[in-house]
Structures are given as C-alpha cells and as structure tokens.
Design an enzyme around this catalytic site. Structure first.
Site, mmCIF file in Angstrom:
data_model
loop_
_atom_site.group_PDB
_atom_site.id
_atom_site.type_symbol
_atom_site.label_atom_id
_atom_site.label_comp_id
_atom_site.label_asym_id
_atom_site.label_seq_id
_atom_site.Cartn_x
_atom_site.Cartn_y
_atom_site.Cartn_z
ATOM 1 N N ASP A 60 15.170 -9.087 -17.661
ATOM 2 C CA ASP A 60 15.856 -10.072 -18.406
ATOM 3 C C ASP A 60 16.280 -9.819 -19.667
ATOM 4 O O ASP A 60 16.790 -10.857 -20.396
ATOM 5 C CB ASP A 60 15.375 -11.565 -17.822
ATOM 6 C CG ASP A 60 16.483 -12.651 -17.919
ATOM 7 O OD1 ASP A 60 17.746 -12.183 -17.746
ATOM 8 O OD2 ASP A 60 16.263 -13.569 -18.164
ATOM 9 N N SER A 108 21.464 -4.592 -17.595
ATOM 10 C CA SER A 108 22.634 -4.337 -16.282
ATOM 11 C C SER A 108 23.518 -4.948 -17.174
ATOM 12 O O SER A 108 24.836 -4.354 -17.043
ATOM 13 C CB SER A 108 22.226 -4.968 -15.330
ATOM 14 O OG SER A 108 21.146 -4.553 -14.747
ATOM 15 N N ASP A 118 20.287 2.585 -15.358
ATOM 16 C CA ASP A 118 19.637 1.263 -15.669
ATOM 17 C C ASP A 118 18.323 1.052 -14.678
ATOM 18 O O ASP A 118 18.321 1.163 -13.642
ATOM 19 C CB ASP A 118 20.586 0.069 -15.205
ATOM 20 C CG ASP A 118 20.166 -1.146 -15.345
ATOM 21 O OD1 ASP A 118 19.521 -1.478 -16.130
ATOM 22 O OD2 ASP A 118 20.628 -2.098 -14.501
ATOM 23 N N GLY A 143 12.977 -3.867 -15.041
ATOM 24 C CA GLY A 143 12.296 -4.371 -15.992
ATOM 25 C C GLY A 143 10.641 -5.029 -15.557
ATOM 26 O O GLY A 143 9.968 -4.825 -16.466
ATOM 27 N N HIS A 144 10.705 -5.168 -14.300
ATOM 28 C CA HIS A 144 9.354 -5.640 -13.797
ATOM 29 C C HIS A 144 8.532 -4.467 -13.790
ATOM 30 O O HIS A 144 8.502 -3.525 -13.658
ATOM 31 C CB HIS A 144 9.504 -6.267 -12.340
ATOM 32 C CG HIS A 144 10.071 -7.706 -12.340
ATOM 33 N ND1 HIS A 144 11.263 -7.934 -12.839
ATOM 34 C CD2 HIS A 144 9.528 -8.755 -11.825
ATOM 35 C CE1 HIS A 144 11.591 -9.203 -12.603
ATOM 36 N NE2 HIS A 144 10.547 -9.860 -12.056
ATOM 37 N N GLY A 169 -24.346 4.135 11.538
ATOM 38 C CA GLY A 169 -24.914 3.618 12.942
ATOM 39 C C GLY A 169 -24.305 4.168 14.112
ATOM 40 O O GLY A 169 -24.464 3.600 15.179
ATOM 41 N N ALA A 170 -23.324 5.025 13.919
ATOM 42 C CA ALA A 170 -22.356 5.672 15.162
ATOM 43 C C ALA A 170 -23.399 6.565 16.049
ATOM 44 O O ALA A 170 -23.391 6.715 17.223
ATOM 45 C CB ALA A 170 -21.088 6.206 14.639
ATOM 46 N N SER A 194 -17.891 10.337 5.954
ATOM 47 C CA SER A 194 -16.636 10.800 5.215
ATOM 48 C C SER A 194 -15.453 10.036 5.689
ATOM 49 O O SER A 194 -14.760 10.388 6.491
ATOM 50 C CB SER A 194 -16.546 12.280 5.788
ATOM 51 O OG SER A 194 -16.749 12.667 6.986
#
EC number: 2.7.7.4
Length: 633
Positions: A34, A38, A110, A113-114, A471-472, A542
């Site tokens: 703002d 633009s 252009d 700005g955010h 634990g797999a 992993s």
C-alpha cells in the site's frame, strides 16, 4: 507527388526505426504494501499516452465502481489485473508493463509488497537495472522497505530511486521528506547502495512524476521521468565487460555445419578472435558469427548469435564461451548468498537442483554460515532457512561449472534452486567465490577398486536400504537378512540407526536438519562399503524421500534396493518396544517421526513388506530371494 498512403507508410517506417534505436530500461517498483506502487505505474502509463480509448474508458468506469479515490481515476486498476488483487487492493503477482517516451523504452515490474510474496519481488528484480523504492510519507521506513532494499542490493541493482510517496497526505512537508531521506541513506550505506536519488512525490496527484510540482518548491532535483530517461543503462556497462556466451543449443542441421547458439550476456566478439570453452578449457578461433541479419564480423552484448569455430571441439549445452585471455573460473564448491522461497525450509545436506544459465546439476548446502536480520543486518547463527529468509552458506555441486562472481556478472553468477521431487523453484542465489578446497581436494585414483574387492569376495555388492516407522521391525528383519546372507557365505555389514548414533552421528539430534545430515553421512558410509565390495544393509527410519533418493543416486544402477517395512502408526505404537511413542505423546520427545514429524513413505519401493501379514522370518526369506535373484546366485 506522393500519395497520402505513401506518406503514412514512410512515417510508420521512420517510427519503427526510431523505436529500434531507443535504449531499453528495465526497472522495478518495490516497497511495503500500500505504498502506491501500482498507482505510480498506472500514472506513468497514463501520462505516456500508452492507453487505448477503450482502456481509458474501462479505467474511468472501474474507478467510479470501486470508489476508492473519491471519483478520481484509480491508476492502480491498470496494473492490478488479478481479481483477488482488485478486491483486496493489493498486488500479489508480478505485473510487467511496457511504455515508451521520445527518449527511451521501458519495461517496469510491479512487485508485491506483502512479506509472503517476497519471492515474487526477487523474480521481478532479477532483470532490473533500477529499483524505484516507494515509501509512504506517513509511515516512513518499514521492515519490508528494508527487506526489498537489501534484496535489491544483493541482486545487483545499483541505481535506486527513493520515491517518498503520498506527500500530499502530510501537507507536502519538507521536514518529513528530509527525515525519511536521511534515514534511508543511512540504511542504504550499510548495504552498499550509494547511487540514490530521493524524490518527493504523489503518484495519485502526479506531483514530480512527469512534471515538477508547484507544491514542492523546495525540491530542485529531477522528476521521476527525467531520472528514468537519463540514467545509464546496464547494457552499456556490460558491453565493456569480458565476453561471455552460455551455449543454449548446438546447431547441427547437417554434417557440414556445426554452430553454437546463445545470447551474449556481456562483452563483444569478432571473427578471428581466440576463444576458450569452459569448463573443458579447450580453445579455438571464431570462424563466423551468424545473426538473424546474416553473417556479421562482430556481435555485442544482448545479441542472439550462432558461432562457428575453426576447430572441431566438443561443446555441449550449458558450456560457456569466453575469450581465451579472459576466461571464467571453474569450481564445484562455493560461498553463496541464498534467498529462500520454498514453503519447506532449506536444510543443509538435503539434495537440490541448481540451475545456472542453461546448465542444471545437483547441489547441496554443505554448511549454512549465517542468516541475516534484514532490519539490523545482524548475522545470526542458523541451521536452516525458512520462507523469505536470506543466508550465506557453502554450496557443493556434483559437477564443476564455469562462473563469475555475481557482483561481476549476474548471468554467470546467479542461479535458482529447484526441489528435486516437486520441480518447484525454492530459492535463488548469488555466487561469491570458489572455496579453496574445490581446487585443492581431488579424488585419489586407487589400484584396488570396487570390482577388485567384489571379485575377491565372489559377490556383487549392493545397498539394502530398510525404511519405515520406528517399531515397524526394520532392525529385526535386517538382522535376520544379514544372518541368512552370512550363512550363504556372503560378505555383509549392517548399519543400524541406533548403533551409528553412538559414534559417527553422536553429535546429531532429531531436528529435521539433523535427520537430513544423519542420512547424508550414513549414505556416504554405505557408498564406501559398496566400494569395499560388501552387501551393506542400512536400517534407518530415513523419513524423507529426498534423502533416500540422494542415497540411491550415490550408487550405480541396480546397486540400491529400497525396502519399505510398511506398518501403520497404530500398530507401531502398540508394539513400541522402546517406549518412544509414549514419551512423544506425553511431549517428552520432540520431532518424533509419525507424531510431530512427518514420514514420507516410498512411492515405488523395490520391495514392500507388510508386517501385518508377513512374519519377520518370511519377510527376511523373501528379501534374500530377491537379492540373490537380482545379484545372481
């Protein structure tokens, strides 16, 4: 006597010739949201008579409908094309506009700005010669103003216009303007910006945009348009730099012609001059220079050309042609600045792709030295870079590349970072210099190689990579597989996650960055064991696909077997042999995979074991059968 149509045709021809001879200035408008970016561009388009009648009529209608400027023309509507932007009164995307005056042609970007759209600003600034930094006179310097200024300096923009906008809202106060100018110049000096012109302005009212304003008699400097029409063009300075042409295409229409096509990014070239091709270092002379206008004796910065050489030498897309007495440096390790644009953080050790010019290759950030606080310019210790953060680190590439320092040449020193899996652009960067070790550390040739080690052991080496939740059952199954292979006379070694953390990786925690480094080190150890001729079993959670893919890429085709031990989180928690899930649920164990840290299951594993249906013994037998069938015997 000439007909009217002939006179019109001549006028058109003269106009087109005039347009071709005009210089082109690329500039960017930036600053906080703002601040009127633009509106300023809309005013420039309107004042330069670049609007058609239907566009002007639509602007008048939209201005009345929106009612944001009290019935006056809302010039921002000319630029903010997205409906979301118009509804919110902000700019989201980068909007490029073209206009011209009697003196010069312009392309203006252009930018948003955010803060969340900072990556868009980097995109717009990457090709700009000048930055027009807007500052709302009511607010003064804001964080985003400093961030955009710092980015502009990093990207190599050296000409800055500080447009102190909306001065009409502070009564055209000279004191306000001078306070903002002093504050900005103090900050700019710290980031290396010195070529600064400050202009008091009202983009909405037109004060000092095209014509000098009666409201600021105390200001004697140029209007914005006067400045833009007279500032030196970057192409003029690049034309005096050493010759550089990245090869974009090898043109081979028949056996009698071989040309190398690309755009000259700096310097000039003439027929007969001696050139060097990098990174190979091979030399030749220019035989011919071909442009869209035919063969020429010379070409300059900005031209697209095809070069032919006197000698037949191997040149590929991504190589760079330079004059033999002014070549580029070649290296595979660098210090660089990184601007991070990805939603996911940048993690040292994680593999990415780096694109520089027309060359794409593998990259990791070996170490992140620091990140920068854009408000104070303080260098802060950091392990990762988050969205919109800026840092400096050491990069390692999988190939040596020709390069210039970004400060000397944007085209041969700037790069983007690409995510290997999503193919999204996640960062941009600027090379500073090659690290000394990139020239001093070489791969030592050895006589007893992988094939010799494998032949002595009578086996084909490979990596069995077990992945799955805690634990797999990875360690249990991997241990059984090694026992069976050992019983068959195979030479093996098992790298288990817990065991490795007692020594090699005892300095690593369980943050995302540490997990990435944990797997990187283990993958490198597995590769060394592959060279030793061993069947190496790697049992690690992993959790990230990127690191598993990195490990796979360290091995040759067919040498890496990914084994997914597939177990639901519910079943893994029920087993919980180490009590880790209970600790994680109580908040005593942070960054635990499956609870507060993600697990990315393999998309297409070589072997998938469902521990709900397969016993550990059956799973191990199946894996051994697969390995023996794949490796033979």
């Amino acid at each position: 006597m000439k007909q009217a149509s002939d006179l019109i045709a001549e006028d058109v021809q003269r106009y087109l010739q005039l347009q071709q001879t005009k210089g082109l200035l690329r500039f960017i408008t930036c600053g906080s949201v703002d601040d009127g970016k633009s509106t300023l561009i809309g005013r420039l388009l309107y004042e330069s008579k670049m609007l058609f009648e239907d566009q002007l009529g639509q602007l008048e209608a939209d201005s009345k409908k929106m009612g944001t400027q009290g019935g006056e023309l809302d010039f921002a509507l000319l630029v903010d094309g997205l409906s979301a932007e118009r509804e919110q009164g902000i700019t989201i995307d980068v909007a490029y506009r073209f206009f011209s005056t009697d003196k010069r042609k312009f392309i203006v970007a252009d930018t948003p700005g955010h803060e969340q759209y900072t990556r868009n600003m980097v995109t717009g600034a990457s090709t700009a010669d000048v930055a027009v930094m807007l500052i709302d006179a009511r607010k003064g310097l804001l964080t985003q103003t400093r961030r955009h200024s710092y980015l502009a300096s990093l990207i190599g923009i050296r000409q800055v216009v500080v447009a102190v906008n909306k001065l009409d809202m502070v009564g055209y106060s000279q004191a306000v303007f001078e306070r903002i100018e002093a504050e900005y110049r103090e900050f700019a000096a710290q980031i290396g910006l010195h070529n600064i012109v400050c202009i008091p302005m009202s983009a909405l009212r037109g004060d000092n945009v095209i014509e000098s304003s009666v409201h600021t008699p105390w200001y004697q400097g140029p209007t914005l348009m006067e400045y833009l029409e007279n500032v030196p063009l970057e192409d003029e300075t690049l034309g005096q730099s050493p010759f550089r042409m990245p090869v974009q295409w090898v043109n081979r229409p028949n056996l009698n012609f071989r040309g190398y096509a690309g755009s000259i990014v700096s310097g000039a070239i003439r027929c007969g001059e001696r050139i060097r091709v990098l990174p190979s270092g091979k030399e030749s002379r220019i035989a011919s220079i071909i442009t869209t206008s035919g063969e020429q004796q010379g070409a300059i910065c900005g031209q697209a050309v095809t070069l032919t050489l006197e000698d037949e030498i191997d040149i590929s897309r991504g190589d760079v042609i330079a004059l033999s007495d002014a070549p580029l440096a070649v290296a595979d390790q660098f210090e660089a600045t990184l601007v991070w644009m990805g939603e996911e953080p940048m993690l040292p050790g994680r593999p990415y792709l780096l694109k520089i010019g027309s060359r794409t290759l593998g990259m990791t950030c070996a170490t992140l030295k620091y990140k920068v606080n854009v408000n104070t310019l303080e260098q802060l210790a950091a392990k990762t870079l988050e969205l919109n953060e800026i840092g400096v680190g050491n990069l390692s590439l999988d190939q040596a590349i020709p390069f210039d320092a970004y400060a000397d040449n944007r085209d041969t020193g700037g790069f983007i970072v690409i995510d290997r899996l999503s193919n999204n652009t996640v960062g941009a960067g600027m090379l500073h210099f090659a690290l000394r070790r990139s020239q001093n550390v070489h791969w030592q040739a050895i006589d007893v190689n992988r094939q010799a080690h494998a032949a002595l052991k009578g086996q084909t080496p490979c990596i069995l990579w077990f992945t799955g939740l805690s634990g797999a059952g990875k360690s249990t199954i991997a241990n059984l597989v090694e026992r069976k292979l050992h019983a068959l006379g195979r030479h093996t070694y098992l790298l288990d996650g817990d065991n490795v953390r007692h020594g090699l990786n005892k300095d690593l925690g369980f943050s995302e960055a540490d997990r990435v480094e944990n797997i990187r080190r283990v993958a490198e150890v597995a590769r060394l064991m592959l060279d030793a001729g061993l069947i190496t079993l790697v049992s690690f959670i992993s959790p990230f696909r990127s690191e598993r893919e990195m490990a796979r890429n360290l091995a040759s085709d067919g040498e890496f077997i990914e084994i997914f031990i597939d177990t639901s989180i519910e079943v893994a928690e029920q087993r919980d042999p180490k009590g880790l899930y209970k600790k994680a649920r109580r908040g005593e164990l942070k960054n635990f995979t499956g609870i507060d840290s993600p697990y990315e299951p393999p998309v297409n594993p070589d072997i998938c074991i469902d521990t709900c249906t397969d016993t550990a013994e059956a799973a191990a037998e199946r894996i051994v059968e697969h390995v023996l069938a794949k490796l033979g015997g």
